[in-house]
Design a protein around this motif. Sequence first.
Motif, PDB file in Angstrom:
ATOM      1  N   CYS A 114       0.821  -1.741   0.585  1.00 24.97           N
ATOM      2  CA  CYS A 114      -0.420   0.433   0.244  1.00 24.97           C
ATOM      3  C   CYS A 114       0.770   1.328  -0.465  1.00 24.97           C
ATOM      4  N   ASP A 115       1.858   1.293   1.023  1.00 28.08           N
ATOM      5  CA  ASP A 115       2.316   2.473   0.773  1.00 28.08           C
ATOM      6  C   ASP A 115       3.652   2.687   0.399  1.00 28.08           C
ATOM      7  N   PHE A 122       0.040   7.138  -7.010  1.00 26.23           N
ATOM      8  CA  PHE A 122      -0.412   8.356  -6.692  1.00 26.23           C
ATOM      9  C   PHE A 122       0.113   9.534  -6.396  1.00 26.23           C
ATOM     10  N   GLY A 126      -0.962  11.882  -9.703  1.00 22.21           N
ATOM     11  CA  GLY A 126      -1.061  13.372  -9.231  1.00 22.21           C
ATOM     12  C   GLY A 126       0.126  14.413  -9.514  1.00 22.21           C
ATOM     13  N   ALA A 130      -0.898  17.465 -12.428  1.00 26.57           N
ATOM     14  CA  ALA A 130      -0.770  18.826 -12.233  1.00 26.57           C
ATOM     15  C   ALA A 130       0.138  19.005 -13.686  1.00 26.57           C
ATOM     16  N   ARG A 140      -9.650   9.383 -11.882  1.00 24.51           N
ATOM     17  CA  ARG A 140     -10.317   7.724 -11.125  1.00 24.51           C
ATOM     18  C   ARG A 140     -10.564   6.834 -12.038  1.00 24.51           C
ATOM     19  N   TYR A 177     -12.580  10.804  -0.649  1.00 22.40           N
ATOM     20  CA  TYR A 177     -11.177   9.820  -0.701  1.00 22.40           C
ATOM     21  C   TYR A 177     -11.725   8.304  -0.254  1.00 22.40           C
ATOM     22  N   LEU A 221      -9.593   7.228  11.003  1.00 24.51           N
ATOM     23  CA  LEU A 221     -10.745   8.057  10.373  1.00 24.51           C
ATOM     24  C   LEU A 221      -9.027   8.055   9.422  1.00 24.51           C
ATOM     25  N   SER A 224      -8.431  13.216   3.661  1.00 30.08           N
ATOM     26  CA  SER A 224      -7.704  13.921   2.664  1.00 30.08           C
ATOM     27  C   SER A 224      -7.749  15.272   2.332  1.00 30.08           C
ATOM     28  N   CYS A 270      -1.174   8.351  11.898  1.00 31.94           N
ATOM     29  CA  CYS A 270       0.084   7.278  11.250  1.00 31.94           C
ATOM     30  C   CYS A 270       0.612   8.187   9.391  1.00 31.94           C
TER      31      CYS A 270
HETATM   32  C1  B12 Z   1      -7.155  10.531  -6.682  1.00 28.50           C
HETATM   33  C2  B12 Z   1      -7.500  11.898  -5.782  1.00 28.50           C
HETATM   34  C3  B12 Z   1      -8.645  11.722  -5.823  1.00 28.50           C
HETATM   35  C4  B12 Z   1      -9.788  12.000  -5.568  1.00 28.50           C
HETATM   36  C5  B12 Z   1      -9.314  10.657  -4.685  1.00 28.50           C
HETATM   37  C6  B12 Z   1     -10.973   9.448  -5.467  1.00 28.50           C
HETATM   38  C7  B12 Z   1     -11.456   8.414  -5.031  1.00 28.50           C
HETATM   39  N1  B12 Z   1     -11.950   7.256  -4.850  1.00 28.50           N
HETATM   40  O1  B12 Z   1     -10.116   8.601  -3.441  1.00 28.50           O
HETATM   41  C8  B12 Z   1     -10.783  12.447  -6.132  1.00 28.50           C
HETATM   42  C9  B12 Z   1     -11.264  13.116  -7.237  1.00 28.50           C
HETATM   43  C10 B12 Z   1     -11.946  12.209  -4.888  1.00 28.50           C
HETATM   44  C11 B12 Z   1      -9.634  13.704  -5.704  1.00 28.50           C
HETATM   45  C12 B12 Z   1     -10.644  14.949  -5.284  1.00 28.50           C
HETATM   46  C13 B12 Z   1      -9.995  16.278  -4.900  1.00 28.50           C
HETATM   47  N2  B12 Z   1      -8.537  16.252  -5.115  1.00 28.50           N
HETATM   48 CO1  B12 Z   1      -7.513  14.766  -4.898  1.00 28.50          CO
HETATM   49  N3  B12 Z   1      -6.156  14.122  -5.057  1.00 28.50           N
HETATM   50  C14 B12 Z   1      -6.343  12.458  -6.049  1.00 28.50           C
HETATM   51  C15 B12 Z   1      -4.501  11.841  -5.735  1.00 28.50           C
HETATM   52  C16 B12 Z   1      -4.334  11.434  -7.180  1.00 28.50           C
HETATM   53  C17 B12 Z   1      -4.369  10.763  -5.040  1.00 28.50           C
HETATM   54  C18 B12 Z   1      -4.718  10.085  -3.793  1.00 28.50           C
HETATM   55  C19 B12 Z   1      -4.503   9.486  -2.884  1.00 28.50           C
HETATM   56  O2  B12 Z   1      -6.116   8.709  -2.984  1.00 28.50           O
HETATM   57  N4  B12 Z   1      -3.387   8.759  -2.445  1.00 28.50           N
HETATM   58  C20 B12 Z   1      -4.226   7.012  -2.371  1.00 28.50           C
HETATM   59  C21 B12 Z   1      -3.735   7.371   0.004  1.00 28.50           C
HETATM   60  C22 B12 Z   1      -3.756   5.683   0.034  1.00 28.50           C
HETATM   61  O3  B12 Z   1      -2.643   7.850  -0.647  1.00 28.50           O
HETATM   62  P1  B12 Z   1      -2.238   8.979   0.513  1.00 28.50           P
HETATM   63  O4  B12 Z   1      -3.276  10.241   1.407  1.00 28.50           O
HETATM   64  O5  B12 Z   1      -0.612   9.498   0.253  1.00 28.50           O
HETATM   65  O6  B12 Z   1      -2.538   8.338   2.323  1.00 28.50           O
HETATM   66  C23 B12 Z   1      -0.709   8.370   2.462  1.00 28.50           C
HETATM   67  C24 B12 Z   1      -0.789   8.414   4.145  1.00 28.50           C
HETATM   68  O7  B12 Z   1      -1.356   9.434   4.061  1.00 28.50           O
HETATM   69  C25 B12 Z   1      -1.032   7.359   5.301  1.00 28.50           C
HETATM   70  N5  B12 Z   1      -2.895   7.059   5.105  1.00 28.50           N
HETATM   71  C26 B12 Z   1      -3.843   8.386   4.971  1.00 28.50           C
HETATM   72  N6  B12 Z   1      -5.395   7.957   5.293  1.00 28.50           N
HETATM   73  C27 B12 Z   1      -4.946   7.660   6.186  1.00 28.50           C
HETATM   74  C28 B12 Z   1      -5.573   6.879   6.946  1.00 28.50           C
HETATM   75  C29 B12 Z   1      -4.758   5.878   8.622  1.00 28.50           C
HETATM   76  C30 B12 Z   1      -6.256   5.335   9.286  1.00 28.50           C
HETATM   77  C31 B12 Z   1      -3.651   5.334   7.997  1.00 28.50           C
HETATM   78  C32 B12 Z   1      -2.610   4.065   9.555  1.00 28.50           C
HETATM   79  C33 B12 Z   1      -2.767   5.957   7.467  1.00 28.50           C
HETATM   80  C34 B12 Z   1      -3.329   6.860   6.490  1.00 28.50           C
HETATM   81  O8  B12 Z   1      -1.126   6.102   4.341  1.00 28.50           O
HETATM   82  C35 B12 Z   1      -1.442   6.099   3.095  1.00 28.50           C
HETATM   83  C36 B12 Z   1      -0.508   5.211   2.043  1.00 28.50           C
HETATM   84  O9  B12 Z   1       0.764   5.233   2.291  1.00 28.50           O
HETATM   85  C37 B12 Z   1      -3.756  12.944  -5.044  1.00 28.50           C
HETATM   86  C38 B12 Z   1      -1.973  12.564  -5.950  1.00 28.50           C
HETATM   87  C39 B12 Z   1      -1.604  12.542  -4.809  1.00 28.50           C
HETATM   88  N7  B12 Z   1      -0.654  13.289  -4.649  1.00 28.50           N
HETATM   89  O10 B12 Z   1      -1.389  11.853  -3.653  1.00 28.50           O
HETATM   90  C40 B12 Z   1      -4.181  13.965  -5.824  1.00 28.50           C
HETATM   91  C41 B12 Z   1      -4.482  15.762  -4.455  1.00 28.50           C
HETATM   92  C42 B12 Z   1      -4.116  14.843  -2.996  1.00 28.50           C
HETATM   93  N8  B12 Z   1      -5.727  16.058  -4.269  1.00 28.50           N
HETATM   94  C43 B12 Z   1      -5.828  17.354  -4.293  1.00 28.50           C
HETATM   95  C44 B12 Z   1      -6.779  18.484  -4.794  1.00 28.50           C
HETATM   96  C45 B12 Z   1      -7.353  19.761  -4.623  1.00 28.50           C
HETATM   97  C46 B12 Z   1      -7.996  17.816  -4.621  1.00 28.50           C
HETATM   98  C47 B12 Z   1      -9.596  18.329  -4.743  1.00 28.50           C
HETATM   99  C48 B12 Z   1      -9.538  19.284  -3.163  1.00 28.50           C
HETATM  100  C49 B12 Z   1     -10.100  19.335  -5.902  1.00 28.50           C
HETATM  101  C50 B12 Z   1     -11.165  20.020  -5.698  1.00 28.50           C
HETATM  102  N9  B12 Z   1     -10.401  21.263  -6.155  1.00 28.50           N
HETATM  103  O11 B12 Z   1     -12.266  19.805  -6.089  1.00 28.50           O
HETATM  104  C51 B12 Z   1     -10.517  17.234  -4.746  1.00 28.50           C
HETATM  105  C52 B12 Z   1     -11.531  17.631  -2.330  1.00 28.50           C
HETATM  106  C53 B12 Z   1     -12.505  16.887  -3.211  1.00 28.50           C
HETATM  107  C54 B12 Z   1     -12.897  15.822  -1.780  1.00 28.50           C
HETATM  108  N10 B12 Z   1     -14.191  16.914  -1.050  1.00 28.50           N
HETATM  109  O12 B12 Z   1     -13.006  15.042  -1.190  1.00 28.50           O
HETATM  110  C55 B12 Z   1      -4.745  18.167  -3.980  1.00 28.50           C
HETATM  111  C56 B12 Z   1      -4.096  18.350  -3.127  1.00 28.50           C
HETATM  112  C57 B12 Z   1      -3.444  19.529  -2.779  1.00 28.50           C
HETATM  113  C58 B12 Z   1      -2.664  19.651  -1.026  1.00 28.50           C
HETATM  114  N11 B12 Z   1      -1.963  21.076  -0.633  1.00 28.50           N
HETATM  115  O13 B12 Z   1      -3.814  18.790  -0.212  1.00 28.50           O
HETATM  116  C59 B12 Z   1      -3.665  16.579  -4.754  1.00 28.50           C
HETATM  117  C60 B12 Z   1      -2.306  16.376  -4.519  1.00 28.50           C
HETATM  118  C61 B12 Z   1      -3.586  16.811  -6.492  1.00 28.50           C
HETATM  119  C62 B12 Z   1      -2.754  18.018  -6.663  1.00 28.50           C
HETATM  120  N12 B12 Z   1      -1.851  17.327  -7.491  1.00 28.50           N
HETATM  121  O14 B12 Z   1      -2.661  18.248  -6.683  1.00 28.50           O
HETATM  122  N13 B12 Z   1      -9.057  13.529  -5.758  1.00 28.50           N
END
Ligand code: B12
Length: 293
Positions: A114-115, A122, A126, A130, A140, A177, A221, A224, A270
């Motif tokens: 996952c990590d 992703f 992202g 961008a 999507r 998310y 929880l 994102s 985390c």
């Molecule tokens: C997919 C995605 C979406 C999708 C998600 C769809 C879905 N079914 O999940 C959707 C379309 C909803 C979306 C929407 C938006 N998005 Co978006 N999205 C992304 C993207 C490409 C991937 C995010 C993701 O899910 N990654 C996979 C997860 C698992 O990884 P992660 O979040 O890094 O989590 C890790 C850790 O944080 C931790 N973790 C996370 N949660 C948890 C929970 C627990 C319990 C634990 C232990 C650990 C943990 O472990 C994970 C694995 O290592 C990112 C790009 C990126 N750089 O990540 C942009 C990104 C996050 N999005 C962004 C933005 C701006 C948006 C919007 C605000 C855009 C808009 N204006 O509408 C909207 C907000 C919508 C909302 N209200 O939620 C920006 C955020 C910028 C910022 N500064 O934060 C990004 C970075 C894109 C960009 N390059 O600008 N998005």
Amino acid sequence: MNRLLTTKQVARALDVSESSVKRWCDKGVIAAQYTAGGHRRIALPDVLAFVKRSKCELVQPDALGLPSRVGHAKSSLHRAQEAMVEALLAGRLGACQQIVIDLFLSEHRVATICDAVLAASFHEIGERWACGEAEIFQERLACEIVLNTLHGLENLLPSPPDAAPLALGAAPEGDQYSLGTAMAALVLRDNRWRATSLGDNLPIATLRAAILRHRPKLFWLSCSHLADEDRFASEYNALFEEFSGQVAFVLGGRALHPGLRKRLHYSAFCDSMQHLEDFANTLRAGDQEGSPS
Ligand code: B12
């Protein structure tokens, strides 16, 4: 409930004789169940556990209902991550499933997959979005493919015992998310918890009802995106207050920046699924220590 396979299917998958499989079942080398008619049946996770343990080769994975090329590639995490980004952007579900199952069969933990592979892919997608190198539909579709792949991986994990501790979690209201919370459930399942993700965009009030109804040992929880941090902080802290001491609250997600975290109560924050695995095992170790031997 895990899918059950016949000794014939397992023999074909491993390219060994059916009598060998029957002998291994009877000797307990492979965990097997017996039907009323005395037929041996083997759960898919038990076959894969045997493959991992015995170094037997998975010659015909499709005999087990797995993608046909699984088990033929031993790849590094880095190469797997590169291949994952290309497969996700190309919308190729089978290729993504194969990469994940190969890593799982090469003994990588679900948390690591996952990590280091899925979340890292992703981040790259992202960045490509961008700078205009990837389309929104590709992002999507990639989410749908990874959710599907995570559910597929769930079928490869042994069912947790009924007495296993319960964990529940979700993404809060306004947060669309779904991957973070789905990954948390799978990582806990991989560590023998009964774990259920309630999905994304859930109001705190209904999460409170879920905790009251199911009384989990751990509640997570994944945050994102938080449109109103003040409202979240007050509603969430009230939830923590009500159940603190009974439930371990685990938080994660990019929206929980250090400034906001300082205002929140929690049992653990985390940055990765690896942290969750470590915390969950510590919590359980505490249990075992506490419980009469
Ligand atoms: C997919 C995605 C979406 C999708 C998600 C769809 C879905 N079914 O999940 C959707 C379309 C909803 C979306 C929407 C938006 N998005 Co978006 N999205 C992304 C993207 C490409 C991937 C995010 C993701 O899910 N990654 C996979 C997860 C698992 O990884 P992660 O979040 O890094 O989590 C890790 C850790 O944080 C931790 N973790 C996370 N949660 C948890 C929970 C627990 C319990 C634990 C232990 C650990 C943990 O472990 C994970 C694995 O290592 C990112 C790009 C990126 N750089 O990540 C942009 C990104 C996050 N999005 C962004 C933005 C701006 C948006 C919007 C605000 C855009 C808009 N204006 O509408 C909207 C907000 C919508 C909302 N209200 O939620 C920006 C955020 C910028 C910022 N500064 O934060 C990004 C970075 C894109 C960009 N390059 O600008 N998005």
